[in-house]
Design an enzyme around this catalytic site. Sequence first.
Site, PDB file in Angstrom:
ATOM      1  CB  SER A 123      -0.958  -0.030   1.191  1.00 40.46           C
ATOM      2  OG  SER A 123      -1.991   0.919   1.036  1.00 40.46           O
ATOM      3  CE  LYS A 175     -16.413  20.450  10.703  1.00 41.95           C
ATOM      4  NZ  LYS A 175     -15.178  20.638   9.932  1.00 41.95           N
TER       5      LYS A 175
END
Length: 305
Positions: A123, A175
Site C-alpha cells: 500500500s 460536517k
Amino acid sequence: MSKKALIGLIVIVLIISTVIASIFLTMSQENNSVPSASDTIGVITIEGVIGETTNILGIPQVTGDPVEQIRKAQEDNSVKAVVVKINSPGGSAAKSVEIYTELKRLKETGKKVIISMGDAAASGGYMAACGGDIIVANPATITGSIGVIMQYTNYEGLYDKLGLKEITIKSGPYKDMGSPTRDLTPEEKKILQGVIDDTYEQFVEIVSEGRKMPVEKVKELADGRIFTGRQAVKAGLVDKLGDFYDAVDIAAKEAGIKGKPVLKYYTAPSPWSILFGSTAHSTFQERGLQILRVLFIDKWLLNSK
C-alpha cells in the site's frame, strides 16, 4: 536502611548506569561511522505504519520521520547513493505521497536510490518504494496492495440498546460525515467515494510514473491484491530479488564505488531506544525513567518507609 530501600537504590543505580552506557555506546557508534566522500552509501529507514510518529507508550518511533531522513541525505555531499529500507504495511496516503516526492527530489541530486523491501512494503509502503531507481525485494516480501480504503464502525444499534443518543450541532450538512452513531446518507457515500477514487488515481499515477508502466497495466494490478516479492518481479512491480546487503551492493555498483562501501545511517538508535522505540535520546531518557519510576522505584521507596 531497610532491604526494600536497598533494592530500590540498586535499581536506581542500574537504571542510571544503563542510560549512561547507552549514551556512550551510541556516541561511539556515531563516531566510528564517520564516512569518507568516496565510498559512502546513506541508509534511510521507513518502519511501521506510515504517518504514525509514536508507539503505544507515546514515545517517538525508532526510525523517526522518513522525510527528515531523506532531506538529510539530499544535503549530505559525502553520500554517493542511498538505500531505503522499507518495512511497512502502508498508512497515511498523504505522508506516502510526501515520501515519494522527497525521494524524487533526492534522485534529482544525482544520487542513485535503491529500495530494499523487508517483510512488507505494501500500500503506502509500495507507493513510497516507487520513488526509487531500483526496487529489491525478498522473495517472500509482501508488497503491492495498490489501492485506497476508508472504514468506520457504526455503533448506532449498540447505542439504541444502551439507551444512548448522540446530539450533534454542526455548521453544514456534511460536517459529521462518518459519525459512528448513524449510517451514511447516499450523498455522503458519493462524496467519500469521490475522495477514495481521486486518491486511488493519484496512487496509480505514482506507480505508473515511478515504474515507467502504462496506466492501463497498473490498473490491472491495482485492485488491492498483494504479491510476494517473487510474484512482484514477474508483474513488473519489483526489479530484483535480494536482501538489504544485495541492495547495498547494487547501490555501490550504481555509484561506482570500488570495494566495501561505508554505510551511513540517518538514524542511530541506542539499545534503550530499540527496546522502547525512540531515537531521541533525551526524550527516551526522560520518559523511560518516568515509566520505570512509576512502575518500580516510587513503589519500592514508598513501601520501604
